[in-house]
Design a protein around this motif. Structure first.
Motif, mmCIF file in Angstrom:
data_model
loop_
_atom_site.group_PDB
_atom_site.id
_atom_site.type_symbol
_atom_site.label_atom_id
_atom_site.label_comp_id
_atom_site.label_asym_id
_atom_site.label_seq_id
_atom_site.Cartn_x
_atom_site.Cartn_y
_atom_site.Cartn_z
ATOM 1 N N ALA A 79 1.896 1.808 -3.474
ATOM 2 C CA ALA A 79 0.780 2.312 -4.291
ATOM 3 C C ALA A 79 0.549 3.800 -4.048
ATOM 4 O O ALA A 79 0.282 4.553 -4.985
ATOM 5 C CB ALA A 79 -0.483 1.513 -3.999
ATOM 6 N N VAL A 80 0.661 4.224 -2.800
ATOM 7 C CA VAL A 80 0.493 5.652 -2.478
ATOM 8 C C VAL A 80 1.604 6.461 -3.141
ATOM 9 O O VAL A 80 1.349 7.487 -3.778
ATOM 10 C CB VAL A 80 0.481 5.874 -0.949
ATOM 11 N N HIS A 81 2.839 6.003 -3.021
ATOM 12 C CA HIS A 81 3.973 6.709 -3.629
ATOM 13 C C HIS A 81 3.864 6.785 -5.142
ATOM 14 O O HIS A 81 4.368 7.728 -5.761
ATOM 15 C CB HIS A 81 5.303 6.040 -3.254
ATOM 16 N N ALA A 82 3.205 5.800 -5.756
ATOM 17 C CA ALA A 82 3.096 5.754 -7.217
ATOM 18 C C ALA A 82 2.137 6.798 -7.785
ATOM 19 O O ALA A 82 2.167 7.071 -8.983
ATOM 20 C CB ALA A 82 2.659 4.358 -7.657
ATOM 21 N N MET A 83 1.304 7.367 -6.928
ATOM 22 C CA MET A 83 0.369 8.385 -7.402
ATOM 23 C C MET A 83 1.138 9.628 -7.836
ATOM 24 O O MET A 83 2.103 10.027 -7.184
ATOM 25 C CB MET A 83 -0.625 8.761 -6.300
ATOM 26 N N GLY A 84 0.697 10.231 -8.917
ATOM 27 C CA GLY A 84 1.423 11.363 -9.480
ATOM 28 C C GLY A 84 1.329 12.650 -8.685
ATOM 29 O O GLY A 84 2.327 13.179 -8.205
ATOM 30 N N ASP A 137 0.823 -1.205 0.000
ATOM 31 C CA ASP A 137 0.000 0.000 0.000
ATOM 32 C C ASP A 137 0.861 1.260 0.000
ATOM 33 O O ASP A 137 0.523 2.250 -0.644
ATOM 34 C CB ASP A 137 -0.950 0.018 1.199
ATOM 35 N N ASP A 188 -3.579 13.346 -5.132
ATOM 36 C CA ASP A 188 -3.839 11.920 -5.372
ATOM 37 C C ASP A 188 -3.175 11.062 -4.312
ATOM 38 O O ASP A 188 -3.751 10.069 -3.851
ATOM 39 C CB ASP A 188 -3.338 11.499 -6.755
ATOM 40 N N ARG A 189 -1.969 11.414 -3.906
ATOM 41 C CA ARG A 189 -1.281 10.666 -2.846
ATOM 42 C C ARG A 189 -2.021 10.800 -1.521
ATOM 43 O O ARG A 189 -2.170 9.817 -0.777
ATOM 44 C CB ARG A 189 0.167 11.121 -2.718
ATOM 45 N N ARG A 230 -5.256 11.404 -1.085
ATOM 46 C CA ARG A 230 -6.501 10.632 -1.178
ATOM 47 C C ARG A 230 -6.214 9.135 -1.046
ATOM 48 O O ARG A 230 -6.943 8.416 -0.371
ATOM 49 C CB ARG A 230 -7.220 10.907 -2.496
ATOM 50 N N ALA A 231 -5.159 8.656 -1.698
ATOM 51 C CA ALA A 231 -4.811 7.238 -1.625
ATOM 52 C C ALA A 231 -4.461 6.827 -0.199
ATOM 53 O O ALA A 231 -4.879 5.770 0.279
ATOM 54 C CB ALA A 231 -3.655 6.936 -2.573
ATOM 55 N N ARG A 238 -6.867 4.281 2.073
ATOM 56 C CA ARG A 238 -6.348 3.013 2.589
ATOM 57 C C ARG A 238 -6.405 2.943 4.119
ATOM 58 O O ARG A 238 -6.710 1.890 4.682
ATOM 59 C CB ARG A 238 -4.929 2.785 2.081
#
Length: 116
Positions: free
Chosen positions: A33-38, A30, A42-43, A45-46, A50
């Motif tokens: 996945a958070v770090h992958a947000m641009g 997870d 978005d980070r 919210r992710a 979660r």
């Protein structure tokens, strides 16, 4: 118990230490996945999504946060997949379902212990 939670992120500007502490509450997959947000929003919210999912499952199933396992369907919908079938039955949540959504600065979660 049915849950309806909302989190308004419009004024939340976490400092680095707060961000890292909250991120540390998530499993490695997870966090990645958070770090992958641009974008920064978005980070945020992710991360909040979660955290809300894990807390809702822990609360409804009365299990420690560390026992909660969130998986995703092929379509990306999250579900609780831990070894907590007994907890689901004991707490009247044999078919625990939840959903999360976000729009702009709002993250919402709805959960029901039983879905017909």
């Amino acid at each position: 118990a049915a849950l309806r939670w909302a989190c308004d992120l419009s004024e939340w500007q976490p400092r680095a230490a707060e961000w890292e502490m909250l991120l540390g509450l998530l499993p490695a997959s997870d966090r990645e996945a958070v770090h992958a947000m641009g974008a920064a929003l978005d980070r945020k919210r992710a991360l909040v999504s979660r955290l809300m999912q894990r807390r809702a499952a822990s609360f409804v199933l009365a299990v420690p946060d560390s026992d909660v396992v969130i998986r995703r369907t092929r379509a990306g919908k999250p579900f609780e997949a831990g070894e907590s079938a007994a907890a689901r039955a004991a707490y009247g949540a044999p078919n625990f379902n939840f959903n999360v959504a976000h729009d702009a600065c709002l993250v919402v979660l709805a959960a029901v212990p039983r879905c017909r």
